[in-house]
Design an enzyme around this catalytic site. Structure first.
Site, short mmCIF file in Angstrom:
data_model
loop_
_atom_site.label_atom_id
_atom_site.label_comp_id
_atom_site.label_asym_id
_atom_site.label_seq_id
_atom_site.Cartn_x
_atom_site.Cartn_y
_atom_site.Cartn_z
N GLY A 115 -11.61 -1.72 5.62
CA GLY A 115 -11.28 -2.93 6.36
C GLY A 115 -10.85 -4.11 5.50
O GLY A 115 -10.06 -3.98 4.56
N GLY A 137 -18.85 -4.89 0.85
CA GLY A 137 -18.19 -4.11 1.90
C GLY A 137 -16.75 -3.79 1.57
O GLY A 137 -15.88 -3.82 2.44
N ALA A 138 -16.50 -3.43 0.32
CA ALA A 138 -15.12 -3.27 -0.15
C ALA A 138 -14.55 -1.88 0.09
O ALA A 138 -13.41 -1.61 -0.31
CB ALA A 138 -15.04 -3.60 -1.64
N ASN A 139 -15.30 -0.99 0.73
CA ASN A 139 -14.80 0.37 0.89
C ASN A 139 -13.88 0.54 2.10
O ASN A 139 -13.24 1.58 2.26
CB ASN A 139 -15.95 1.37 1.00
CG ASN A 139 -16.87 1.06 2.16
OD1 ASN A 139 -17.71 0.17 2.05
ND2 ASN A 139 -16.73 1.76 3.28
N GLY A 151 -12.50 -5.87 3.35
CA GLY A 151 -12.91 -5.80 1.95
C GLY A 151 -11.97 -4.94 1.13
O GLY A 151 -11.61 -5.30 0.00
N SER A 203 -16.72 -15.18 11.56
CA SER A 203 -15.83 -14.72 12.63
C SER A 203 -15.76 -15.79 13.70
O SER A 203 -16.50 -16.78 13.67
CB SER A 203 -16.32 -13.39 13.23
OG SER A 203 -17.28 -13.64 14.24
N TYR A 224 -25.42 -11.40 16.80
CA TYR A 224 -24.23 -11.38 15.95
C TYR A 224 -23.66 -12.79 15.80
O TYR A 224 -23.35 -13.22 14.68
CB TYR A 224 -23.17 -10.45 16.55
CG TYR A 224 -21.88 -10.39 15.76
CD1 TYR A 224 -21.86 -9.83 14.49
CD2 TYR A 224 -20.70 -10.90 16.28
CE1 TYR A 224 -20.68 -9.78 13.75
CE2 TYR A 224 -19.52 -10.85 15.56
CZ TYR A 224 -19.52 -10.30 14.29
OH TYR A 224 -18.34 -10.26 13.55
#
Length: 305
Positions: A24, A20-22, A26, A150, A175
């Protein structure tokens, strides 16, 4: 004195993979690690978004490490296997794995393999990815796996009798379950690595309240006007994604961080602030449940057995 990204030790010669590095957390983690010399693999579900993030990082990080884009869909076990094999073929080693990607509170959806989307992506996807990449981490100096959870972990419960939420689906309960599973996995992984005499360390981190794409994505997926209003009212409480990324960066790089530890913000009950060691959800301290979760995860993914 608070710990900041400036305190990250030199990462030259080290390879880091961030899911998820694209955007936020990440993206900010990738920015910080690349700025300190690491070669960062941006593991993203969308190659287009990954390439856009890579271009943005190249423009903003001068003289840092290399940046690669790897297409990875954590909701698809075949994609996870392909990505793991690509990394093995491309580099044959790995120093840092940041299990950062996640989805939050969508309508009930299934992964390609039939798992409830949040449990399947946030936990099972990272479980499978980590186990497939462990051979690349073993033998590396100060190799670490950081799994991002979280504050929802504190409200979570593992519904072993209904992990696919077929009987009842509450998106926030699902979640919280997935975020509790993240911590349980990080702790159980550390136990097993230590028992094997491995030098790899497993840690957990959470960002507190940080502005990322999770909130607008959740609102868009559910079309909830009340949820949108709640986020607008809470906006002053949120800190930047760069601040939210500090706990996972601390866990990944600080010389003082140790396997089995959990990091989060130090102010307002863990909602914002500088990284510090924070309490683990009591449910995650149940060793029997951690072992049960591990065994179920092996069975569901077919990885690890």
């Amino acid at each position: 004195m608070p710990w900041t990204a400036d305190a990250i030790p030199d990462q030259s010669g080290r390879i880091a993979l961030i899911t998820g590095a694209n955007s936020g957390l990440g993206l900010e983690s990738a920015r910080a690690l690349a700025a300190h010399g690491a070669t960062v693999v941006l593991a993203c579900r969308s190659r287009r978004k990954g390439e856009a993030a890579r271009s943005e990082l190249i423009a903003s990080v001068r003289g840092g490490g290399g940046l690669e884009v790897l297409e990875l869909d954590l909701a698809d076990l075949q994609s996870i296997r392909r990505a793991s094999q690509w990394l093995a073929d491309q580099y044959g080693r790995l120093d840092l794995l940041l299990n950062n990607a996640g989805v939050m509170a969508p309508p009930r959806t299934l992964t390609r393999d039939g798992f409830e989307l949040q449990f399947g992506t946030n936990h099972l996807g990272h479980f499978a990815l980590t186990l497939l990449l462990l051979p690349l981490l073993r033998g590396r100096s100060d190799a670490r796996v950081v799994t991002v959870t979280s504050g929802a972990q504190y409200f979570g419960r593992i519904a072993f009798d209904d992990l696919a939420a077929e009987q009842r689906y509450d998106r926030w309960a699902a979640y919280s379950q997935s975020k509790l599973a993240n911590v349980m996995f990080a702790l159980e992984l550390q136990e097993r690595l230590a028992a094997d005499g491995s030098g790899v360390a497993s840690l957990a981190a959470h960002p507190g309240l940080a502005r990322t794409n999770l909130q607008p994505a959740s609102v868009a997926a559910n079309g909830s006007k009340l949820e949108a209003l709640s986020y607008r009212l809470m906006d002053p409480l949120f800190q930047s994604a760069a601040m939210g990324a500090l706990p996972q960066l601390h866990a990944a790089t600080a010389p003082s961080a140790r396997g089995g530890e959990h990091y989060g913000p130090d102010q307002w009950g863990g909602m914002r602030g500088w990284p510090t060691q924070v309490r683990i959800a009591p449910a995650a301290l149940d060793a029997a449940q951690r072992r049960q979760l591990w065994e179920v995860s092996e069975t569901l993914t077919g990885i690890g057995r």
